[in-house]
Scaffold this motif. Structure first.
Motif, PDB file in Angstrom:
ATOM      1  N   UNK A 309      23.200  38.134  33.797  1.00 12.30           N
ATOM      2  CA  UNK A 309      23.612  38.338  32.400  1.00 12.30           C
ATOM      3  C   UNK A 309      24.666  37.326  31.966  1.00 12.30           C
ATOM      4  N   UNK A 310      25.314  36.667  32.915  1.00  8.88           N
ATOM      5  CA  UNK A 310      26.345  35.686  32.564  1.00  8.88           C
ATOM      6  C   UNK A 310      25.746  34.331  32.203  1.00  8.88           C
ATOM      7  N   UNK A 311      24.463  34.155  32.438  1.00 12.72           N
ATOM      8  CA  UNK A 311      23.819  32.866  32.210  1.00 12.72           C
ATOM      9  C   UNK A 311      23.954  32.431  30.758  1.00 12.72           C
ATOM     10  N   UNK A 312      24.462  31.215  30.554  1.00 23.43           N
ATOM     11  CA  UNK A 312      24.585  30.658  29.218  1.00 23.43           C
ATOM     12  C   UNK A 312      25.746  31.200  28.412  1.00 23.43           C
ATOM     13  N   UNK A 313      26.552  32.091  28.992  1.00 22.90           N
ATOM     14  CA  UNK A 313      27.661  32.689  28.262  1.00 22.90           C
ATOM     15  C   UNK A 313      28.930  31.861  28.333  1.00 22.90           C
ATOM     16  N   UNK A 314      29.869  32.180  27.445  1.00 23.01           N
ATOM     17  CA  UNK A 314      31.153  31.472  27.382  1.00 23.01           C
ATOM     18  C   UNK A 314      31.940  31.649  28.671  1.00 23.01           C
ATOM     19  N   UNK A 315      31.923  32.882  29.215  1.00 25.27           N
ATOM     20  CA  UNK A 315      32.814  33.154  30.341  1.00 25.27           C
ATOM     21  C   UNK A 315      32.459  32.328  31.567  1.00 25.27           C
ATOM     22  N   UNK A 316      31.165  32.227  31.877  1.00 27.92           N
ATOM     23  CA  UNK A 316      30.752  31.499  33.077  1.00 27.92           C
ATOM     24  C   UNK A 316      31.110  30.015  32.984  1.00 27.92           C
ATOM     25  N   UNK A 317      31.230  29.514  31.792  1.00 29.53           N
ATOM     26  CA  UNK A 317      31.537  28.095  31.616  1.00 29.53           C
ATOM     27  C   UNK A 317      33.036  27.825  31.477  1.00 29.53           C
ATOM     28  N   UNK A 318      33.854  28.909  31.562  1.00 28.88           N
ATOM     29  CA  UNK A 318      35.303  28.723  31.412  1.00 28.88           C
ATOM     30  C   UNK A 318      36.120  29.447  32.474  1.00 28.88           C
ATOM     31  N   UNK A 319      35.480  30.137  33.406  1.00 24.14           N
ATOM     32  CA  UNK A 319      36.244  30.878  34.407  1.00 24.14           C
ATOM     33  C   UNK A 319      36.960  29.921  35.364  1.00 24.14           C
ATOM     34  N   UNK A 320      37.982  30.461  36.011  1.00 19.40           N
ATOM     35  CA  UNK A 320      38.715  29.691  37.020  1.00 19.40           C
ATOM     36  C   UNK A 320      38.439  30.225  38.424  1.00 19.40           C
ATOM     37  N   UNK A 321      38.356  31.547  38.543  1.00 20.41           N
ATOM     38  CA  UNK A 321      38.110  32.161  39.848  1.00 20.41           C
ATOM     39  C   UNK A 321      37.208  33.373  39.671  1.00 20.41           C
ATOM     40  N   UNK A 322      36.191  33.451  40.511  1.00 18.72           N
ATOM     41  CA  UNK A 322      35.314  34.623  40.551  1.00 18.72           C
ATOM     42  C   UNK A 322      35.025  34.931  42.012  1.00 18.72           C
ATOM     43  N   UNK A 323      35.418  36.122  42.433  1.00 13.80           N
ATOM     44  CA  UNK A 323      35.198  36.533  43.818  1.00 13.80           C
ATOM     45  C   UNK A 323      34.246  37.719  43.839  1.00 13.80           C
ATOM     46  N   UNK A 324      33.081  37.523  44.478  1.00 14.96           N
ATOM     47  CA  UNK A 324      32.046  38.556  44.539  1.00 14.96           C
ATOM     48  C   UNK A 324      31.661  38.845  45.990  1.00 14.96           C
ATOM     49  N   UNK A 325      32.587  38.723  46.878  1.00 13.23           N
ATOM     50  CA  UNK A 325      32.279  38.988  48.288  1.00 13.23           C
ATOM     51  C   UNK A 325      32.004  40.472  48.497  1.00 13.23           C
ATOM     52  N   UNK A 326      31.068  40.746  49.397  1.00  8.22           N
ATOM     53  CA  UNK A 326      30.805  42.119  49.774  1.00  8.22           C
ATOM     54  C   UNK A 326      30.136  42.952  48.709  1.00  8.22           C
ATOM     55  N   UNK A 327      29.258  42.344  47.894  1.00 13.00           N
ATOM     56  CA  UNK A 327      28.502  43.096  46.902  1.00 13.00           C
ATOM     57  C   UNK A 327      27.038  43.236  47.340  1.00 13.00           C
ATOM     58  N   UNK A 328      26.113  43.402  46.390  1.00 12.88           N
ATOM     59  CA  UNK A 328      24.698  43.620  46.703  1.00 12.88           C
ATOM     60  C   UNK A 328      23.822  42.495  46.158  1.00 12.88           C
ATOM     61  N   UNK A 329      24.362  41.313  46.048  1.00 10.77           N
ATOM     62  CA  UNK A 329      23.622  40.186  45.491  1.00 10.77           C
ATOM     63  C   UNK A 329      22.547  39.702  46.450  1.00 10.77           C
ATOM     64  N   UNK A 330      21.310  39.545  45.925  1.00 11.23           N
ATOM     65  CA  UNK A 330      20.198  39.003  46.715  1.00 11.23           C
ATOM     66  C   UNK A 330      19.767  37.637  46.200  1.00 11.23           C
ATOM     67  N   UNK A 331      19.825  37.457  44.883  1.00  7.45           N
ATOM     68  CA  UNK A 331      19.486  36.168  44.285  1.00  7.45           C
ATOM     69  C   UNK A 331      20.354  35.958  43.054  1.00  7.45           C
ATOM     70  N   UNK A 332      20.419  34.714  42.608  1.00  6.20           N
ATOM     71  CA  UNK A 332      21.099  34.394  41.353  1.00  6.20           C
ATOM     72  C   UNK A 332      20.417  33.190  40.728  1.00  6.20           C
ATOM     73  N   UNK A 333      20.601  32.998  39.407  1.00  4.48           N
ATOM     74  CA  UNK A 333      19.985  31.840  38.740  1.00  4.48           C
ATOM     75  C   UNK A 333      20.714  30.551  39.123  1.00  4.48           C
ATOM     76  N   UNK A 334      20.199  29.879  40.134  1.00  5.88           N
ATOM     77  CA  UNK A 334      20.903  28.717  40.679  1.00  5.88           C
ATOM     78  C   UNK A 334      21.055  27.614  39.637  1.00  5.88           C
ATOM     79  N   UNK A 335      20.026  27.385  38.846  1.00  5.48           N
ATOM     80  CA  UNK A 335      20.094  26.319  37.841  1.00  5.48           C
ATOM     81  C   UNK A 335      21.189  26.613  36.818  1.00  5.48           C
TER      82      UNK A 335
END
Length: 458
Positions: A309-335
Motif C-alpha cells: 500500500x505504500x507503493x507510489x506514496x509520499x511517505x515511502x519516498x521521504x522516510x528516513x528509517x523503517x524497521x520491519x524486522x520480525x513481521x510476516x512479510x513474504x514478498x514486496x514490490x521490489x521495483x
C-alpha cells in the motif's frame, strides 16, 4: 512556599549593600596583598569584611567586632566545599553574603537558622548542585543571586521564606532534560526574575531557552495524556530546530498490544516506536496526514504481511528509517522499493530481516539485486533469509547467497520436450531432402537419368 515564622523589624527595611556603595569586587582578587596569606580586611566604619583566599587572620580581629559584621565577601574561597554551619558561625548578624571566583563545587549543609541575612550572592564558582532546602531557614532572605556558576540541575523549586523577592539563575549550564516545569508555575517560578534568560547547555537542547523547552514539554505531556489513541504511550521532545525553534517529538507505543497504528499523533512527531505489538496494516503511513512528518518508524515484531500500500506514496519516498524486522512479510514490490530508494535522498536505514520471505525465481533475483544495490541502507541484508522450492524440498538460505540455479529450476523437467521432438523431425526432413538432391544429381550427371518427378511434370 515556606511560611515565615519570625517577623522582625529589621527585615522590613530595605538593606543596601555597603560593598555596592563602595564598589568592592572580587575581580582580579589574586593581585591583592592579602591574597598571598589568605587574609581578611575589615572596613570598620560600615561593618564589612572582605577576605581573599581564606580567613587565616580572622582570630586576630576582636570577636566582638566580628560578631557585629553585617556584610561579608569571600573572594576565592579556598576549600572544595562551603559549609555554612561552620563557615558562617562567627557572623551571626550578617545581612549580605557574597562568595565569588571560587572553586568549591558544593554547599554540603543547609544554611543554619538566620534572622538578619537578606542577600546571598554566590557567583563565578564551580557550584554544581544545590538542595531545594539550602536556604529554607534563612528567614529574612529576600535576594539570592546564583548566576554564573556550574549549576546543572535543581531537585525542584527552592524552598524560600514568605517575604522572598528575587532569585537569579542565569549563566549556569542547565541540563534541560531534567524537570524544570515548575518554572512555568506562577507560585513557584515567578521568583526567578531572569527565568526568560536561562539557557540550556545539555547536548539535546543546547543554547535553547529553558522556558521554551519546558513549555513544549508540558504541552506534549498534556496532549499525549488526553488523547485516547495514545493512552499509556510515552511522548518526549527529542530536539528543537535552531532558529525556527520548532519542537520535534518522539512517541513510543511499544509493548502495548496495539492492533493498528494510532489514528492520531501529536503534530511535529518525527519518530514513532510501535515494536512488539499486533499491528497488521501500515496504510496510515500513506493516507493519514498526521504521519506526513514522521520519518522514523519502528515496527519490529508485529504482524505486518505487506507494505504494497505504500507503493507510489509520499511517505515511502521521504522516510528516513523503517524497521520491519520480525513481521510476516513474504514478498514486496521490489521495483517500487527500488524507485523509492533511488529518489529518496533522506533514506538512511531499512531493516527487513527475520521475516518469512519466499523466493520465487523472479522475486529472488530482483530482491537480491536490490539488497546489493542499497546495501548501505539495507544494513541487515546479510541476515535476510528466504524459503525456496528445490525439487520436492523446501530449503532456506540467505538471499544474498542464492543463485539463479537454486531457485529457477523446474520441479519436473521431462527428458524430451515436444518442441525438441518437432525440431528433430524438421532436421530429419532437411537431411532427407539434401540426400535426395545429391542422389538425383549423381544419377543425372553419370547416367543421364532425370528424377522421376521431373518426367511427370507437364
Amino acid at each position: 512556599m515556606y511560611i515565615l515564622l519570625f517577623n522582625r523589624r529589621s527585615t522590613n527595611a530595605e538593606y543596601i549593600s555597603h560593598f555596592h556603595q563602595h564598589n568592592f569586587s572580587c575581580v582580579d582578587w589574586k593581585q591583592a596583598p592579602e591574597a598571598t596569606a589568605g587574609n581578611c580586611t575589615r572596613y570598620g566604619s560600615y561593618g564589612a569584611l572582605r577576605c581573599y583566599g581564606g580567613m587565616n587572620n580572622l582570630p586576630s580581629i576582636p570577636e566582638q567586632k566580628v560578631r557585629k559584621l553585617e556584610e561579608i565577601i569571600f573572594c576565592g574561597w579556598p576549600e572544595n566545599v562551603f559549609n555554612p554551619l561552620i563557615d558562617l558561625q562567627p557572623f551571626p548578624k550578617i545581612r549580605t553574603l557574597t562568595i565569588e571566583y571560587s572553586n568549591f563545587t558544593e554547599i554540603i549543609f543547609d544554611f543554619p537558622e538566620m534572622f538578619y541575612l537578606q542577600t546571598i550572592n554566590i557567583s563565578w564558582t564551580n557550584l554544581s548542585h544545590i538542595s531545594s532546602r539550602t536556604f529554607k531557614r534563612v528567614h529574612t532572605l529576600k535576594v539570592a543571586d546564583l548566576r554564573w556558576n556550574q549549576l546543572i540541575q535543581m531537585e525542584g523549586p527552592l524552598i524560600l521564606p514568605r517575604y522572598f523577592e528575587k532569585l537569579y539563575l542565569a549563566g549556569n549550564p542547565w541540563n534541560c532534560t531534567r524537570n524544570f516545569k515548575w518554572l512555568l508555575l506562577p507560585e513557584q517560578g515567578a521568583a526567578v526574575v531572569d527565568r526568560g534568560e536561562l539557557l540550556c547547555a545539555d547536548r539535546k537542547y543546547k543554547d535553547r531557552l529553558m522556558l521554551a523547552v519546558m513549555h513544549y514539554k508540558l504541552l506534549l505531556k498534556e496532549e499525549c495524556q488526553s488523547h485516547p489513541d495514545l493512552q499509556n504511550c510515552t511522548c518526549i521532545m527529542h530536539h528543537i530546530i535552531p532558529k525556527s525553534h520548532i519542537p520535534l517529538y518522539t512517541v513510543n507505543c511499544s509493548n502495548l498490544n496495539f492492533q493498528r497504528l494510532p489514528a492520531y499523533i501529536p503534530a511535529n512527531t518525527t519518530m514513532l516506536f510501535l515494536n512488539n505489538n499486533q499491528i497488521t496494516d501500515v496504510l496510515p503511513l500513506r493516507n493519514n496526514v498526521n504521519y506526513r512528518h514522521v520519518v522514523d518508524v519502528h515496527l519490529d515484531n508485529n504482524l505486518v504481511e505487506s507494505i504494497d500500500v505504500l507503493e507510489g506514496g509520499y511517505w515511502l519516498e521521504h522516510f528516513r528509517l523503517l524497521s520491519l524486522r520480525g513481521n510476516k512479510l513474504r514478498k514486496l514490490p521490489v521495483y517500487a522499493l527500488d524507485n523509492a530508494l533511488e529518489d529518496n535522498a533522506n533514506a538512511n536505514l531499512l531493516l527487513l530481516s527475520m521475516n518469512p520471505w519466499f523466493c520465487s525465481c523472479k522475486f529472488a533475483m530482483s530482491f537480491r539485486e536490490t539488497l546489493i544495490k542499497y546495501n548501505s541502507i539495507l544494513r541487515d541484508s546479510w541476515n535476510i533469509t528466504c524459503t525456496y522450492q528445490q525439487g520436492d524440498d523446501l530449503r532456506q538460505a540467505k538471499v544474498l547467497s542464492i543463485t539463479r540455479q537454486d531457485v529457477c529450476k523446474l520441479n519436473e523437467d521431462p527428458k524430451v520436450h515436444p518442441l525438441d521432438m518437432l525440431n528433430g523431425v524438421l532436421a530429419s526432413l532437411i537431411l532427407f531432402i539434401l540426400g535426395k538432391l545429391a542422389y538425383d544429381y549423381y544419377h543425372y550427371k553419370y547416367y543421364g537419368r532425370v528424377p522421376w518427378i521431373v518426367m511427370k511434370l507437364p
